[in-house]
Design a protein around this motif. Structure first.
Motif, PDB file in Angstrom:
ATOM      1  N   TRP A 144      23.908 101.471  54.236  1.00 25.39           N
ATOM      2  CA  TRP A 144      24.010 100.041  54.511  1.00 25.39           C
ATOM      3  C   TRP A 144      24.168  99.843  56.011  1.00 25.39           C
ATOM      4  CZ3 TRP A 144      23.094  96.408  50.904  1.00 25.39           C
ATOM      5  CH2 TRP A 144      23.112  96.824  49.568  1.00 25.39           C
ATOM      6  N   LYS A 145      23.261  99.046  56.574  1.00 22.42           N
ATOM      7  CA  LYS A 145      23.265  98.812  58.017  1.00 22.42           C
ATOM      8  C   LYS A 145      23.515  97.344  58.326  1.00 22.42           C
ATOM      9  CE  LYS A 145      19.981 102.520  59.139  1.00 22.42           C
ATOM     10  NZ  LYS A 145      18.673 102.824  59.774  1.00 22.42           N
ATOM     11  N   LEU A 146      24.272  97.111  59.390  1.00 19.39           N
ATOM     12  CA  LEU A 146      24.541  95.750  59.838  1.00 19.39           C
ATOM     13  C   LEU A 146      23.245  95.091  60.253  1.00 19.39           C
ATOM     14  CD1 LEU A 146      26.897  93.774  60.356  1.00 19.39           C
ATOM     15  CD2 LEU A 146      26.978  94.636  62.704  1.00 19.39           C
ATOM     16  N   LYS A 147      23.001  93.916  59.719  1.00 22.32           N
ATOM     17  CA  LYS A 147      21.749  93.196  59.971  1.00 22.32           C
ATOM     18  C   LYS A 147      21.796  92.488  61.322  1.00 22.32           C
ATOM     19  CE  LYS A 147      17.934  91.196  57.994  1.00 22.32           C
ATOM     20  NZ  LYS A 147      16.737  91.949  57.646  1.00 22.32           N
ATOM     21  N   ASP A 148      20.675  92.486  62.000  1.00 19.17           N
ATOM     22  CA  ASP A 148      20.533  91.764  63.260  1.00 19.17           C
ATOM     23  C   ASP A 148      20.743  90.274  63.002  1.00 19.17           C
ATOM     24  OD1 ASP A 148      19.671  90.467  65.559  1.00 19.17           O
ATOM     25  OD2 ASP A 148      18.093  91.926  65.949  1.00 19.17           O
ATOM     26  N   LYS A 149      21.637  89.656  63.750  1.00 19.95           N
ATOM     27  CA  LYS A 149      21.959  88.241  63.525  1.00 19.95           C
ATOM     28  C   LYS A 149      20.769  87.306  63.727  1.00 19.95           C
ATOM     29  CE  LYS A 149      26.897  88.615  64.532  1.00 19.95           C
ATOM     30  NZ  LYS A 149      28.022  88.164  65.384  1.00 19.95           N
ATOM     31  N   THR A 150      19.756  87.761  64.449  1.00 19.55           N
ATOM     32  CA  THR A 150      18.597  86.906  64.685  1.00 19.55           C
ATOM     33  C   THR A 150      17.737  86.753  63.433  1.00 19.55           C
ATOM     34  OG1 THR A 150      17.252  88.776  65.470  1.00 19.55           O
ATOM     35  CG2 THR A 150      18.517  87.544  67.122  1.00 19.55           C
ATOM     36  N   SER A 151      17.996  87.558  62.398  1.00 24.64           N
ATOM     37  CA  SER A 151      17.215  87.444  61.163  1.00 24.64           C
ATOM     38  C   SER A 151      18.062  86.933  59.995  1.00 24.64           C
ATOM     39  CB  SER A 151      16.586  88.795  60.805  1.00 24.64           C
ATOM     40  OG  SER A 151      17.566  89.798  60.687  1.00 24.64           O
ATOM     41  N   VAL A 152      19.267  86.445  60.311  1.00 23.61           N
ATOM     42  CA  VAL A 152      20.140  85.847  59.302  1.00 23.61           C
ATOM     43  C   VAL A 152      20.459  84.424  59.740  1.00 23.61           C
ATOM     44  CG1 VAL A 152      22.337  86.006  58.087  1.00 23.61           C
ATOM     45  CG2 VAL A 152      21.170  88.100  58.784  1.00 23.61           C
ATOM     46  N   PHE A 153      20.172  83.459  58.874  1.00 21.26           N
ATOM     47  CA  PHE A 153      20.330  82.058  59.248  1.00 21.26           C
ATOM     48  C   PHE A 153      21.221  81.321  58.262  1.00 21.26           C
ATOM     49  CE2 PHE A 153      16.290  83.551  60.862  1.00 21.26           C
ATOM     50  CZ  PHE A 153      16.301  83.117  62.178  1.00 21.26           C
ATOM     51  N   LEU A 154      22.038  80.450  58.780  1.00 19.89           N
ATOM     52  CA  LEU A 154      22.852  79.560  57.968  1.00 19.89           C
ATOM     53  C   LEU A 154      22.138  78.220  57.907  1.00 19.89           C
ATOM     54  CD1 LEU A 154      25.515  79.279  56.416  1.00 19.89           C
ATOM     55  CD2 LEU A 154      26.601  78.589  58.566  1.00 19.89           C
ATOM     56  N   GLU A 155      21.818  77.775  56.699  1.00 21.52           N
ATOM     57  CA  GLU A 155      21.116  76.509  56.516  1.00 21.52           C
ATOM     58  C   GLU A 155      21.847  75.383  57.257  1.00 21.52           C
ATOM     59  OE1 GLU A 155      19.431  74.161  52.622  1.00 21.52           O
ATOM     60  OE2 GLU A 155      21.545  74.702  52.669  1.00 21.52           O
ATOM     61  N   GLN A 156      21.117  74.582  57.972  1.00 22.10           N
ATOM     62  CA  GLN A 156      21.637  73.467  58.767  1.00 22.10           C
ATOM     63  C   GLN A 156      22.445  73.928  59.986  1.00 22.10           C
ATOM     64  OE1 GLN A 156      23.241  69.988  56.845  1.00 22.10           O
ATOM     65  NE2 GLN A 156      22.090  70.351  54.957  1.00 22.10           N
ATOM     66  N   GLY A 157      22.460  75.220  60.225  1.00 20.67           N
ATOM     67  CA  GLY A 157      23.063  75.754  61.436  1.00 20.67           C
ATOM     68  C   GLY A 157      24.486  75.274  61.691  1.00 20.67           C
ATOM     69  N   HIS A 158      24.710  74.743  62.892  1.00 21.59           N
ATOM     70  CA  HIS A 158      26.054  74.337  63.295  1.00 21.59           C
ATOM     71  C   HIS A 158      26.610  73.238  62.387  1.00 21.59           C
ATOM     72  CE1 HIS A 158      29.415  74.183  66.111  1.00 21.59           C
ATOM     73  NE2 HIS A 158      29.347  72.860  66.066  1.00 21.59           N
ATOM     74  N   SER A 159      25.735  72.398  61.849  1.00 25.38           N
ATOM     75  CA  SER A 159      26.193  71.326  60.952  1.00 25.38           C
ATOM     76  C   SER A 159      26.883  71.891  59.720  1.00 25.38           C
ATOM     77  CB  SER A 159      25.009  70.460  60.515  1.00 25.38           C
ATOM     78  OG  SER A 159      24.427  69.804  61.624  1.00 25.38           O
ATOM     79  N   ALA A 160      26.432  73.073  59.275  1.00 20.13           N
ATOM     80  CA  ALA A 160      27.041  73.703  58.104  1.00 20.13           C
ATOM     81  C   ALA A 160      28.507  74.035  58.352  1.00 20.13           C
ATOM     82  CB  ALA A 160      26.273  74.972  57.737  1.00 20.13           C
ATOM     83  N   LEU A 161      28.819  74.396  59.589  1.00 18.70           N
ATOM     84  CA  LEU A 161      30.205  74.719  59.920  1.00 18.70           C
ATOM     85  C   LEU A 161      31.080  73.470  59.822  1.00 18.70           C
ATOM     86  CD1 LEU A 161      29.690  77.124  62.968  1.00 18.70           C
ATOM     87  CD2 LEU A 161      29.959  77.705  60.551  1.00 18.70           C
ATOM     88  N   GLY A 162      30.531  72.342  60.245  1.00 19.36           N
ATOM     89  CA  GLY A 162      31.272  71.086  60.146  1.00 19.36           C
ATOM     90  C   GLY A 162      31.526  70.693  58.702  1.00 19.36           C
ATOM     91  N   ILE A 163      30.517  70.918  57.853  1.00 17.11           N
ATOM     92  CA  ILE A 163      30.663  70.606  56.436  1.00 17.11           C
ATOM     93  C   ILE A 163      31.721  71.514  55.812  1.00 17.11           C
ATOM     94  CG2 ILE A 163      29.493  70.665  54.193  1.00 17.11           C
ATOM     95  CD1 ILE A 163      26.899  69.951  55.783  1.00 17.11           C
ATOM     96  N   ALA A 164      31.662  72.801  56.149  1.00 22.47           N
ATOM     97  CA  ALA A 164      32.651  73.751  55.632  1.00 22.47           C
ATOM     98  C   ALA A 164      34.064  73.350  56.062  1.00 22.47           C
ATOM     99  CB  ALA A 164      32.329  75.161  56.113  1.00 22.47           C
ATOM    100  N   SER A 165      34.211  72.939  57.316  1.00 22.69           N
ATOM    101  CA  SER A 165      35.519  72.528  57.819  1.00 22.69           C
ATOM    102  C   SER A 165      36.047  71.309  57.066  1.00 22.69           C
ATOM    103  CB  SER A 165      35.419  72.208  59.316  1.00 22.69           C
ATOM    104  OG  SER A 165      36.669  71.761  59.821  1.00 22.69           O
ATOM    105  N   THR A 166      35.165  70.347  56.813  1.00 25.49           N
ATOM    106  CA  THR A 166      35.561  69.145  56.067  1.00 25.49           C
ATOM    107  C   THR A 166      36.052  69.509  54.668  1.00 25.49           C
ATOM    108  OG1 THR A 166      33.996  67.737  57.260  1.00 25.49           O
ATOM    109  CG2 THR A 166      34.731  66.956  55.099  1.00 25.49           C
ATOM    110  N   LEU A 167      35.340  70.411  54.010  1.00 26.13           N
ATOM    111  CA  LEU A 167      35.715  70.820  52.656  1.00 26.13           C
ATOM    112  C   LEU A 167      37.036  71.582  52.641  1.00 26.13           C
ATOM    113  CD1 LEU A 167      32.180  71.968  51.509  1.00 26.13           C
ATOM    114  CD2 LEU A 167      33.452  70.037  50.549  1.00 26.13           C
TER     115      LEU A 167
END
Length: 203
Positions: A144-167
């Motif tokens: 198991w190898k650590l994946k390059d962050k450039t090929s892993v995406f969080l849907e809606q990017g930074h907005s997703a973090l705001g939604i997570a914080s609200t929840l």
């Protein structure tokens, strides 16, 4: 090259599972759409949801087998498939895969050869959600190898973090049901339809 996109729902439910049981290790399953698309020559895996599993004994084989059977049946009825595993370790400073993580991730890999193993980075998880709080691994060259962050995406990017914080600040994790809860009371819905609706309202 494989590109992995994690939905807001899947990411938030993983964090909510952690926050509901802050003094325990937790784990769960990622599920994705069966139909994978190719963009720019890349295979794209769209992780649409996460299923919280346990917060007591993560590696008990009988319980894991029951959980996987039920989740697999659910996925087949919805046109989905099990594509990954997540784990949040009990120790705040421990953000590395352990024997249980490797064991369960390998089980997923047996049925999906682009499986991912996600370990929550405890030191990056807070109610403010200022940064993405996980590390993602994939199996390659017999490990198991650590994946390059450039090929892993969080849907809606930074907005997703705001939604997570609200929840998290709204403490909706109190409504989250994992398989431990379901096994204690089978009327509890481990698919978390009500919680899914709460997340959708924040999108």
């Amino acid at each position: 090259m494989v590109e992995i996109v994690i939905s807001v729902r899947a990411y938030c439910k993983m964090l909510l599972h952690m926050m509901k049981y802050p003094h325990s290790a937790v784990n769960g399953i990622f599920i994705a759409e069966e139909k994978k698309t190719h963009e720019r020559g890349q295979l794209v895996i769209n992780i649409v949801d996460s299923i919280p599993l346990f917060h007591t004994s993560l590696g008990l084989t009988p319980m894991l087998e029951v959980a996987f059977m039920q989740v697999d049946h659910y996925c087949k009825s919805k046109g989905l498939e099990i594509v990954g595993y997540y784990q949040g370790n009990r120790n705040y400073q421990d953000s590395s895969p352990d024997a249980v993580a490797f064991k369960v991730a390998e089980k997923v890999y047996e049925n999906f050869n682009n499986a991912c193993l996600v370990i929550v980075d405890n030191q990056k998880v807070s109610v403010e959600c200022r940064e993405v709080g996980f590390q993602l691994y994939q199996y390659s060259d017999n490990k198991w190898k650590l994946k390059d962050k450039t090929s892993v995406f969080l849907e809606q990017g930074h907005s997703a973090l705001g939604i997570a914080s609200t929840l998290l600040q709204s403490k909706v994790y109190r409504h989250l049901v994992d398989f431990d809860n379901h096994l204690d009371n089978i009327t509890e819905d481990w698919t978390n339809q009500l919680l899914n609706e709460e997340i959708e309202h924040c999108l």
